[in-house]
Design a protein around this motif. Structure first.
Motif, PDB file in Angstrom:
ATOM      1  N   PHE A  59       0.717  -1.209  -0.108  1.00 11.12           N
ATOM      2  CA  PHE A  59      -0.036   0.067  -0.110  1.00 11.12           C
ATOM      3  C   PHE A  59       0.819   1.158   0.057  1.00 11.12           C
ATOM      4  CE2 PHE A  59      -2.319  -3.483   2.319  1.00 11.12           C
ATOM      5  CZ  PHE A  59      -3.321  -3.613   1.504  1.00 11.12           C
ATOM      6  N   ALA A  60       1.704   1.342  -1.015  1.00  3.46           N
ATOM      7  CA  ALA A  60       2.831   2.451  -0.789  1.00  3.46           C
ATOM      8  C   ALA A  60       2.561   3.083  -2.477  1.00  3.46           C
ATOM      9  CB  ALA A  60       4.166   1.949  -0.694  1.00  3.46           C
ATOM     10  N   PRO A  61       1.697   3.848  -2.618  1.00  2.00           N
ATOM     11  CA  PRO A  61       0.717   4.203  -1.804  1.00  2.00           C
ATOM     12  C   PRO A  61      -0.601   3.591  -1.847  1.00  2.00           C
ATOM     13  CG  PRO A  61       0.650   5.814  -3.427  1.00  2.00           C
ATOM     14  CD  PRO A  61       1.584   4.708  -3.696  1.00  2.00           C
ATOM     15  N   PHE A  62      -1.607   3.511  -1.015  1.00  2.00           N
ATOM     16  CA  PHE A  62      -2.836   2.943  -1.077  1.00  2.00           C
ATOM     17  C   PHE A  62      -3.745   3.757  -2.150  1.00  2.00           C
ATOM     18  CE2 PHE A  62      -7.330   2.660   0.998  1.00  2.00           C
ATOM     19  CZ  PHE A  62      -7.349   1.443   0.742  1.00  2.00           C
ATOM     20  N   HIS A  63      -4.215   3.239  -3.053  1.00  2.00           N
ATOM     21  CA  HIS A  63      -4.764   3.532  -4.323  1.00  2.00           C
ATOM     22  C   HIS A  63      -6.055   3.083  -4.748  1.00  2.00           C
ATOM     23  CE1 HIS A  63      -3.436   0.088  -6.699  1.00  2.00           C
ATOM     24  NE2 HIS A  63      -2.483   0.428  -6.434  1.00  2.00           N
ATOM     25  N   LYS A  64      -6.783   3.417  -5.744  1.00  2.00           N
ATOM     26  CA  LYS A  64      -8.181   2.958  -6.091  1.00  2.00           C
ATOM     27  C   LYS A  64      -8.361   1.620  -6.453  1.00  2.00           C
ATOM     28  CE  LYS A  64     -10.116   7.187  -5.796  1.00  2.00           C
ATOM     29  NZ  LYS A  64     -11.078   7.542  -4.730  1.00  2.00           N
ATOM     30  N   GLY A  65      -7.183   0.883  -7.008  1.00  2.00           N
ATOM     31  CA  GLY A  65      -7.333  -0.368  -6.988  1.00  2.00           C
ATOM     32  C   GLY A  65      -7.389  -1.292  -5.719  1.00  2.00           C
ATOM     33  N   HIS A  66      -6.662  -0.802  -4.825  1.00  2.00           N
ATOM     34  CA  HIS A  66      -6.681  -1.348  -3.481  1.00  2.00           C
ATOM     35  C   HIS A  66      -7.972  -1.238  -2.886  1.00  2.00           C
ATOM     36  CE1 HIS A  66      -2.054  -0.314  -3.245  1.00  2.00           C
ATOM     37  NE2 HIS A  66      -2.129  -1.531  -3.624  1.00  2.00           N
ATOM     38  N   ASP A 168     -10.136  -8.309 -10.527  1.00  2.00           N
ATOM     39  CA  ASP A 168      -9.525  -7.307 -11.394  1.00  2.00           C
ATOM     40  C   ASP A 168      -8.189  -7.717 -11.784  1.00  2.00           C
ATOM     41  OD1 ASP A 168      -9.889  -5.501 -13.220  1.00  2.00           O
ATOM     42  OD2 ASP A 168      -9.442  -3.863 -12.050  1.00  2.00           O
ATOM     43  N   GLU A 169      -7.744  -8.935 -12.159  1.00  2.00           N
ATOM     44  CA  GLU A 169      -6.431  -9.135 -12.114  1.00  2.00           C
ATOM     45  C   GLU A 169      -5.880  -8.345 -13.429  1.00  2.00           C
ATOM     46  OE1 GLU A 169      -3.597 -13.281 -12.794  1.00  2.00           O
ATOM     47  OE2 GLU A 169      -5.556 -13.414 -12.997  1.00  2.00           O
ATOM     48  N   GLU A 170      -6.725  -8.320 -14.710  1.00  2.00           N
ATOM     49  CA  GLU A 170      -6.255  -7.606 -15.582  1.00  2.00           C
ATOM     50  C   GLU A 170      -6.361  -6.129 -15.700  1.00  2.00           C
ATOM     51  OE1 GLU A 170      -8.524  -9.026 -18.829  1.00  2.00           O
ATOM     52  OE2 GLU A 170      -7.797 -11.432 -18.788  1.00  2.00           O
ATOM     53  N   ARG A 171      -6.686  -5.544 -14.496  1.00  2.00           N
ATOM     54  CA  ARG A 171      -6.728  -4.084 -14.064  1.00  2.00           C
ATOM     55  C   ARG A 171      -7.734  -3.301 -15.016  1.00  2.00           C
ATOM     56  NH1 ARG A 171      -3.542  -6.552 -11.211  1.00  2.00           N
ATOM     57  NH2 ARG A 171      -1.810  -5.549 -10.166  1.00  2.00           N
ATOM     58  N   LYS A 172      -8.959  -3.833 -15.442  1.00  2.00           N
ATOM     59  CA  LYS A 172      -9.804  -3.344 -16.374  1.00  2.00           C
ATOM     60  C   LYS A 172     -10.851  -2.383 -15.394  1.00  2.00           C
ATOM     61  CE  LYS A 172     -10.596  -7.291 -19.069  1.00  2.00           C
ATOM     62  NZ  LYS A 172     -11.745  -8.487 -19.704  1.00  2.00           N
ATOM     63  N   LYS A 173     -10.992  -2.578 -14.539  1.00  2.00           N
ATOM     64  CA  LYS A 173     -11.392  -1.539 -13.406  1.00  2.00           C
ATOM     65  C   LYS A 173     -10.756  -0.121 -13.209  1.00  2.00           C
ATOM     66  CE  LYS A 173     -15.121   0.098 -10.853  1.00  2.00           C
ATOM     67  NZ  LYS A 173     -16.267   0.380 -11.527  1.00  2.00           N
ATOM     68  N   CYS A 177      -0.870   0.903 -10.793  1.00  2.00           N
ATOM     69  CA  CYS A 177      -0.269   0.118  -9.782  1.00  2.00           C
ATOM     70  C   CYS A 177       0.620   1.183  -8.949  1.00  2.00           C
ATOM     71  CB  CYS A 177       0.910  -0.946 -10.578  1.00  2.00           C
ATOM     72  SG  CYS A 177       2.169  -0.108 -11.548  1.00  2.00           S
ATOM     73  N   ALA A 178       1.079   0.555  -7.811  1.00  2.00           N
ATOM     74  CA  ALA A 178       1.714   1.680  -7.121  1.00  2.00           C
ATOM     75  C   ALA A 178       3.053   2.112  -7.397  1.00  2.00           C
ATOM     76  CB  ALA A 178       1.747   1.011  -5.677  1.00  2.00           C
ATOM     77  N   SER A 179       3.850   1.110  -8.004  1.00  2.00           N
ATOM     78  CA  SER A 179       5.090   1.706  -8.670  1.00  2.00           C
ATOM     79  C   SER A 179       4.967   3.106  -9.684  1.00  2.00           C
ATOM     80  CB  SER A 179       5.756   0.485  -9.475  1.00  2.00           C
ATOM     81  OG  SER A 179       4.942  -0.137 -10.536  1.00  2.00           O
ATOM     82  N   ASN A 180       3.808   3.086 -10.533  1.00  2.00           N
ATOM     83  CA  ASN A 180       3.565   3.898 -11.305  1.00  2.00           C
ATOM     84  C   ASN A 180       3.483   5.362 -10.504  1.00  2.00           C
ATOM     85  OD1 ASN A 180       4.143   2.758 -13.968  1.00  2.00           O
ATOM     86  ND2 ASN A 180       1.984   2.170 -14.196  1.00  2.00           N
ATOM     87  N   ILE A 181       2.743   5.258  -9.655  1.00  2.00           N
ATOM     88  CA  ILE A 181       2.332   6.526  -8.703  1.00  2.00           C
ATOM     89  C   ILE A 181       3.445   6.959  -7.853  1.00  2.00           C
ATOM     90  CG2 ILE A 181       1.043   7.239  -6.773  1.00  2.00           C
ATOM     91  CD1 ILE A 181      -1.205   5.216  -7.340  1.00  2.00           C
ATOM     92  N   ARG A 182       4.448   5.993  -7.529  1.00  2.00           N
ATOM     93  CA  ARG A 182       5.613   6.469  -6.869  1.00  2.00           C
ATOM     94  C   ARG A 182       6.510   7.108  -7.832  1.00  2.00           C
ATOM     95  NH1 ARG A 182       5.108   0.983  -4.446  1.00  2.00           N
ATOM     96  NH2 ARG A 182       6.596   0.297  -5.926  1.00  2.00           N
ATOM     97  N   LYS A 183       6.723   6.731  -9.225  1.00  2.00           N
ATOM     98  CA  LYS A 183       7.310   7.424 -10.189  1.00  2.00           C
ATOM     99  C   LYS A 183       6.906   9.086 -10.445  1.00  2.00           C
ATOM    100  CE  LYS A 183       8.735   3.241 -12.467  1.00  2.00           C
ATOM    101  NZ  LYS A 183       8.586   2.267 -13.635  1.00  2.00           N
ATOM    102  N   ASP A 184       5.235   9.011 -10.169  1.00  2.00           N
ATOM    103  CA  ASP A 184       4.893  10.335 -10.729  1.00  2.00           C
ATOM    104  C   ASP A 184       3.512  10.321 -10.127  1.00  2.00           C
ATOM    105  OD1 ASP A 184       3.935  12.533 -11.738  1.00  2.00           O
ATOM    106  OD2 ASP A 184       4.573  12.356 -14.019  1.00  2.00           O
TER     107      ASP A 184
END
Length: 207
Positions: A59-66, A168-173, A177-184
């Motif tokens: 949860f780094a960070p906690f996002h809408k997918g979580h 939602d394994e395919e991230r359709k909803k 991912c948290a790594s993208n958020i950490r980048k920007d």
């Protein structure tokens, strides 16, 4: 109202045949046993049928997918545990992450997981290391289902002999991912709750 006027909801006494009682015991004692048997059976059935779900995450960070994963799990559940991993490498303390989760879902039960193994992967060695650690963290909790949107969910469920539920394994909803958020974080702020975004911006975390 219904109980007073139409007796809806009133329990109907169960008829018993005293001739089936043991003559060596008192009638009142055996009637008490019969009366207690019904509530006891209800309790036992409730214990057997209790569903206890859990999930894990940095949860780094906690996002809408979580959020979506937890919302999905909470639709039909008795207990839901969220195991939050400590991630000092991302400069987000575990208490802040717990606050994010509890603000959104006050009813969930949080387990803080410190000093988790740093060896990751789906190979047998990495899985065994991670699972032994996780098994200890949830020791004594009779979990029945594991919820995740990750491939490792099957490994967790198989190891603990519980049911794996993929959300939602395919991230359709929510394709995030948290790594993208950490980048920007600024670019992906629409995937963050306002409180999460403000905390990150205020403390200049992962930005």
């Amino acid at each position: 109202f219904m109980l007073i006027f139409v007796h809806f909801g009133w329990g109907k006494p169960v008829e018993i045949n005293p001739t089936n009682f043991n003559r060596k015991r008192s009638m009142s004692a055996q009637e008490a046993i019969v009366a207690f048997a019904g509530p006891l059976m209800n309790i036992l059935i409730a214990i057997v049928l209790t569903i206890v779900l859990y999930t894990i995450g940095k949860f780094a960070p906690f996002h809408k997918g979580h959020e979506y994963l937890i919302e999905t799990a909470l639709k039909d559940v008795d207990d839901f545990y969220v195991v939050i991993y400590d991630t000092p490498q991302f400069d987000i303390d575990i208490d802040t992450k717990e606050k994010w989760v509890k603000e959104k879902f006050p009813g969930v039960k949080v387990i803080k997981a410190f000093d988790s193994p740093k060896q990751y992967g789906l190979d047998n060695e990495s899985v065994n290391i991670q699972m032994k650690y996780l098994e200890n963290e949830i020791k004594g909790i009779p979990v029945t289902h594991f919820y995740s949107s990750e491939e490792y969910g099957k490994c967790v469920a198989d190891y603990l002999h519980i049911q794996n539920v993929v959300v939602d394994e395919e991230r359709k909803k929510y394709n995030i991912c948290a790594s993208n958020i950490r980048k920007d974080a600024e670019k992906y702020k629409d995937f963050l709750d306002t409180n999460v975004y403000n905390d990150i911006k205020k403390d200049d975390k992962i930005m």
